[in-house]
Design a protein around this motif. Sequence first.
Motif, PDB file in Angstrom:
ATOM      1  N   THR A  80     -39.486  21.629 -22.412  1.00 16.59           N
ATOM      2  CA  THR A  80     -40.854  22.144 -22.386  1.00 16.59           C
ATOM      3  C   THR A  80     -40.878  23.645 -22.633  1.00 16.59           C
ATOM      4  N   ALA A  81     -39.700  24.255 -22.690  1.00 16.98           N
ATOM      5  CA  ALA A  81     -39.560  25.677 -23.016  1.00 16.98           C
ATOM      6  C   ALA A  81     -38.242  25.837 -23.767  1.00 16.98           C
ATOM      7  N   PRO A  82     -38.177  26.781 -24.720  1.00 21.99           N
ATOM      8  CA  PRO A  82     -36.929  26.968 -25.466  1.00 21.99           C
ATOM      9  C   PRO A  82     -35.881  27.684 -24.623  1.00 21.99           C
ATOM     10  N   ALA A  89     -42.778  24.315 -26.261  1.00 24.86           N
ATOM     11  CA  ALA A  89     -41.519  24.985 -26.579  1.00 24.86           C
ATOM     12  C   ALA A  89     -41.443  25.442 -28.032  1.00 24.86           C
ATOM     13  N   LEU A  90     -42.011  24.711 -28.961  1.00 28.69           N
ATOM     14  CA  LEU A  90     -41.932  24.907 -30.417  1.00 28.69           C
ATOM     15  C   LEU A  90     -40.529  24.688 -30.959  1.00 28.69           C
ATOM     16  N   PHE A 131     -40.853  29.376 -36.510  1.00 24.86           N
ATOM     17  CA  PHE A 131     -40.481  28.185 -35.759  1.00 24.86           C
ATOM     18  C   PHE A 131     -39.665  27.228 -36.615  1.00 24.86           C
ATOM     19  N   GLY A 132     -38.827  26.490 -35.947  1.00 27.33           N
ATOM     20  CA  GLY A 132     -38.077  25.365 -36.469  1.00 27.33           C
ATOM     21  C   GLY A 132     -37.835  24.493 -35.256  1.00 27.33           C
ATOM     22  N   VAL A 133     -37.757  23.202 -35.406  1.00 23.53           N
ATOM     23  CA  VAL A 133     -37.651  22.329 -34.247  1.00 23.53           C
ATOM     24  C   VAL A 133     -36.345  22.576 -33.484  1.00 23.53           C
TER      25      VAL A 133
END
Length: 136
Positions: free
Chosen positions: A7-9, A31-32, A60-62
């Motif tokens: 839920t967060a990077p 999170a992105l 962003f990138g997964v």
Amino acid sequence: AADIELTAPFDADFTGTLDGNGKTITVAASALSAFKKINNGQVYDLTVKADYSVSEPNTFGVLARKAIGIFSNVTVDANVVVLPDANSFKGGAGLLIGEIVGNATLENCVDGSVDPVVFFFSVTPRAGGRVYIRVE
């Protein structure tokens, strides 16, 4: 180990090795990306999933927003929509990695998505398929 949902990077530069062992990381919209930056790290044998819309003006990138390193046997299964109000988007956008910022090797990285990234821009910014690579 089990599959996980982020839920967060991961905020710090990731400099290690991530052996996904065939597991899946699902990245929530909050999170992105799984990692903000992979800095000379290695990621292999992993599936990364996501299904969200982006309206923030960020890279962003997964898997990672920015990255340098070795990526092998990584599958991305994601559907990402960049919304119209993101015309101020200033970052790079890629399905796997938002922006390659140095030397990187991608081996057997595949896209398992049907419609991976859909952009709704009047002028499309820096966007790539699996990765966006900035050349200066």
